[in-house]
Design an enzyme around this catalytic site. Sequence first.
Site, mmCIF file in Angstrom:
data_model
loop_
_atom_site.group_PDB
_atom_site.id
_atom_site.type_symbol
_atom_site.label_atom_id
_atom_site.label_comp_id
_atom_site.label_asym_id
_atom_site.label_seq_id
_atom_site.Cartn_x
_atom_site.Cartn_y
_atom_site.Cartn_z
ATOM 1 C CE1 TYR A 58 80.469 61.122 49.242
ATOM 2 C CE2 TYR A 58 80.998 59.070 48.481
ATOM 3 C CZ TYR A 58 81.370 60.318 48.874
ATOM 4 O OH TYR A 58 82.596 60.368 49.522
ATOM 5 C CD GLU B 128 70.624 62.091 52.486
ATOM 6 O OE1 GLU B 128 70.256 61.024 52.371
ATOM 7 O OE2 GLU B 128 70.156 63.120 52.135
ATOM 8 C CG HIS C 85 80.269 59.064 53.688
ATOM 9 N ND1 HIS C 85 80.898 60.542 54.019
ATOM 10 C CD2 HIS C 85 80.816 59.095 52.443
ATOM 11 C CE1 HIS C 85 81.579 60.919 53.142
ATOM 12 N NE2 HIS C 85 81.893 60.092 52.224
ATOM 13 C CB SER D 153 78.434 63.286 32.790
ATOM 14 O OG SER D 153 79.089 63.348 34.009
ATOM 15 C CE LYS E 6 81.519 59.878 38.816
ATOM 16 N NZ LYS E 6 80.591 59.963 37.546
ATOM 17 N NE ARG F 51 79.553 71.848 61.929
ATOM 18 C CZ ARG F 51 78.987 70.868 61.077
ATOM 19 N NH1 ARG F 51 79.619 69.538 61.396
ATOM 20 N NH2 ARG F 51 78.055 70.590 60.662
ATOM 21 C CD1 TRP G 223 73.586 68.244 59.663
ATOM 22 C CD2 TRP G 223 72.384 66.580 58.423
ATOM 23 N NE1 TRP G 223 74.369 67.427 59.077
ATOM 24 C CE2 TRP G 223 73.731 66.489 58.200
ATOM 25 C CE3 TRP G 223 71.485 65.734 58.077
ATOM 26 C CZ2 TRP G 223 74.174 65.512 57.465
ATOM 27 C CZ3 TRP G 223 71.946 64.668 57.070
ATOM 28 C CH2 TRP G 223 73.090 64.578 56.976
ATOM 29 C CG ASP H 245 53.767 58.389 33.239
ATOM 30 O OD1 ASP H 245 54.810 58.528 34.353
ATOM 31 O OD2 ASP H 245 53.040 59.201 33.492
ATOM 32 C CG HIS I 235 85.413 60.163 56.788
ATOM 33 N ND1 HIS I 235 85.148 59.692 55.592
ATOM 34 C CD2 HIS I 235 84.235 61.025 56.759
ATOM 35 C CE1 HIS I 235 84.371 60.271 54.834
ATOM 36 N NE2 HIS I 235 83.673 60.865 55.523
ATOM 37 C CG HIS I 236 81.295 62.076 58.845
ATOM 38 N ND1 HIS I 236 80.952 63.244 58.272
ATOM 39 C CD2 HIS I 236 81.244 61.086 57.784
ATOM 40 C CE1 HIS I 236 80.613 62.843 56.908
ATOM 41 N NE2 HIS I 236 80.840 61.627 56.624
ATOM 42 C CG HIS J 92 70.518 76.234 56.726
ATOM 43 N ND1 HIS J 92 70.066 77.026 55.402
ATOM 44 C CD2 HIS J 92 71.895 75.707 56.553
ATOM 45 C CE1 HIS J 92 71.124 76.675 54.643
ATOM 46 N NE2 HIS J 92 72.245 76.021 55.321
ATOM 47 C CB SER K 134 58.728 60.925 50.650
ATOM 48 O OG SER K 134 59.174 61.386 49.677
ATOM 49 C CB SER K 135 63.917 59.196 50.140
ATOM 50 O OG SER K 135 63.743 60.274 50.678
ATOM 51 C CB THR L 31 86.398 62.037 43.587
ATOM 52 O OG1 THR L 31 85.609 61.172 44.636
ATOM 53 C CG2 THR L 31 85.599 63.303 43.529
#
Lengths: 538, 181, 384
Positions: free
Chosen positions: A261, A259, A257, A272, A335, A454, A146, A110, A306-307, A81, A173-174, A332
């Site tokens: 963002y 990622e 991390h 915006s 924003k 979790r 994941w 283009d 921090h993870h 998932h 690809s990315s 943040t």
Amino acid sequence: MSAVVAEHDDHHDHHDHGPAKGLLRWIITTNHKDIGTLYLLFALAMFFVGGAMAMVIRAELFEPGMQFVNPQFFNSMTTMHALVMVFGAVMPAFVGLANWMIPMMIGAPDMALPRMNNMSFWMLVAGVLLLASTLFMEGGAPASGWTLYPPLVLQTGKALPFAIFSVHLLGISSIMGAINIIATIFNMRAPGMTLMKMPMFVWTWLITAFLLIAIMPVFAGAVTMLLTDRFFDTSFFDAAGGGDPVLYQHIFWFFGHPEVYVMILPTFGVASTIIPVFARKPLFGYSSMVYATAAIAFLSFIVWAHHMFTVGMPIAGELYFMYATMLIAIPTGVKVFNWTATMWKGSMTFETPMLFSIAFVVLFTMGGFTGLMMSVAPVDFQYHDTYFIVAHFHYTLVPASVFILMAAGYFWLPKWTGHMYDERIGRLHFWLSVISVNVLFFPQHFLGLAGMPRRIPDYAVQFADWNMISSIGGFIFGVSQLLFLYIVIDTIKGGTGEKVTAEVWEEAAKHSLEWTLPSPPPYHSFTTPPTVIPTEHI
Amino acid sequence: MKEGVTQKNAKLVRILVFVVLGMFGFGYALVPLYDVLCEVTGLNGKVESSAIKEVSYEVDKNREITVEFMTSLNEATPMVFRSEINKLKVHPGEYYTVNFYAENKTDKVMVARAIPSISPGAVAEFFKKTECFCFSEQTFKAREGRTMPVRFVVNPELPEKYKTITLAYTFFDNTETSVKK
Amino acid sequence: MKKTKQLFAGLILMAFGLGTAQAEYTLNLMKGVTKVSNDIYDLHMLILWVCVFIGIGVFGTMFYSIYHHRKSKGHQAAQFHENTTVEIIWTIIPTLILIGMAIPATKAMVELDDVQESEMSIKVTGHQWKWEYEYLDNGLHFFSSLDEASNKVRQVGSGIDPRSVPHYLLNVDKPLVIPTKKKIRFVFTAADVIHSWWVPDLGWKKDTIPGFINESWTSVDEPGTYRGQCTELCGKDHAFMPIVVIAMNEPDYNAWVEKQKAAIAAEAGSASKQWATEELVAKGKTVYEANCSSCHMADGAGLAGTFPAIKASPVVIGDINAQVKLMLNGKGMMPAFGKMLSAVDFAAVVTYTRNGLGNSVGDSIQPSAIQTLQSATPAADKNE
């Protein structure tokens, strides 16, 4: 409502130098709009695939006890998932938007590298199909989350090398997509379109593309190390050979991390873009928005651990990562304040894109608050790996990234198709989504605080009530998204039948260049560069 | 102008591909960087993996530190492994030798490696070993049991607040991988 | 709806005569039973209120604006798009709030980190999927896994109502017992993959990492039973390796320790008697269900590709000594049961697999024979 030409018109003629006919058009296309469409439709399909997996998860968690699936398959579902939603749905959807919108927004005909563009899309499809095929392999799909932490991930059955190759394909690809976007923004801007005149969406994507280029190779390296650890007797992460499983977590989150963002910065860009149009006001603090985005991107590289507050870092490390993480709240916050100030004293209307955008600001901020709470290391010792974090990141991904993708769909569908979507069904979709998403995720805060870990398929009975409510929210949310599918198909087929103007939304052309092109726009966007650069947004 | 854009694109792509390759390399560079960081900060309780030369320190007789010894076996490592004493009160600066006993419980030759870990992690840089069976892989003949010494010293510069140090070893059965090599 | 469900759950419990009701669920973080956990709770509340106040401010402004500054009310859009003063203010104020949060957070972190000067040490080892506890001061050593009642219910499609089991999934066969009012140091490691040891009432969790050790500490004031779970995904049965800590007054704790030591002696006695094959098979069935069925399945069919079947397995129907050896020492993902099971349980489960689950080899092994094999392993303290 917006300015719409209320004239029925059902001829579907194409433009002079149009695309190849038939299926082949879609396979060999190098056109930024065709590729953008492919990305968006593929992402929508994967949103439903990943969503179906979420339904399996919520069904199993509907009541305590094991009713439907075995624990191993449940773990595969949570893993797949996440991978499908991150790499198959949210990221490709934003790449699709970038493909469609960036050339039109900067006045280019283009993308800069059209053939690479085509290749990167088909590589994405190959990567996701390879990933999906692991579901049918002996030993099942990856079931280690994941994050693919070793040593657990090394216990995966036959699927491991395939999952890793699929990550490689998705990464390449990315990266190709990111290179293309950078080249387009740097080299294809219309005369007069200086960097500080670019729409926020273009800015956020430019920064995101640099993030991707910096992190995807690191992730590719980490999974390659997993591969060699498993098959070629290296021991990067194997304590038996002098390696360290925690090292993987450091490398993974150095990627992971930034990622997250990658999924939220373009979201900021779209918000915006939409809010000023419906507030009929310029975006408040354009340049501080640009700097805040850059600051968030920079901070994302120095907060990864921090993870991992509970892996047993020395106290100096814990404190450093705590302080650095707290800092993210500042840009943040800027924003969120800017969006609020943009609405302040505006002349607001509330079409579906605006509704989704307002919901985004509110619900993303809630995700931000829980993020701030978890940045405090000692308290994170309680929150870590519970449903509290599940609630946190789903708030920043579903009613944030996904809602903004929906908003973008409603906002630009009339531009892309030349047809107006049905506003009534759009609003119905919004209200169903915004209520059910909160029923789905808000109770998960309570579950996490009350002590539910979790990634578990079964739980103690004191968690039963909120899980049932959460599941009911989940099912309603899932079903509601079929409305979006209906609206997309309906709008492509003609929508309300109204023919929309070039501008679609009132005075939108003051904000960004795409609204100066006809709806739908010509096959090649700006064959001659635009002469007037809109500056309303700055 | 069209030409110009193509050339600019090609140049930019070259630079970006270079960055991508560089970042891939950086991912790998994190491995040795991490080890250096571990040794400097004691992150994760990693200790130096090779012997140091025996130097003499001024022994601090007034200070006593408890060193605890802990032994573990990884899953499916058929061995007996224990330390001869559970804990030892030591004076910083003085050298001590503690014996560990390990035995292969299978009828085949076994290659095993002991992985050291120390806690609190910040102590690692003050805990010096001149001799340890963990510096290299150990080969045991079938059913062989062996007593192995660890010689260590606690650097007297260890900050005052540390009063207990835990030294742990986990044996991993590496027979399969070392046979392949 | 909640009320009716609680009532319903309560009725079921009463009907089954199972005594105490389930713990009430909470909406907020639990305060816990240690000073550290209380400090963490206070910190949690502080930040929560900070967030609530900021939220009220931001959302209040936004909704005021949404209500009043709308086109349908004829509001004309102002055209301002920047205000340096405001922008500086809303950068400075959050910074100050963050500093205000960082100070108590740092204090709590330092307190949590201080494992020095503990009065006793317990080594905790994470296994797939059980916990191993070793009291470093008195040598007690045992494994702690999901209790049998929960284990039956949690099988897929068992059809048994989890509400019929007290402390469903939060109960173990052998809880960890600690004395109150003592600083207890925990040392964590793992034998296979990474796990994480979490008892919310103690206020923290810590990862257990194979090959490495981690430390943490607690000091519980009040006697009581505190429950937790593994919180790092560790494979299939991650959800089924709970933690139960019972804190006892010093005298009760000492009595418990003596009782454990006596039980070990008694166990050694029962291992030396001669057991009949039927006795072993009967006992072996329960041992199998508690220790083996999660991988090899209750009917011994295994899981294709990952866990081999017991039925007609060449190991099980082959030489009994080879089977015993494999089970003693483990192989690959198969854990070494030599130190996890008592001699009686070990002999019983070996005999059961050979004479049950569709096999009928006919032979058996005596606990005394197992005891001889195990006694070479000093770490193999009996767990009963």
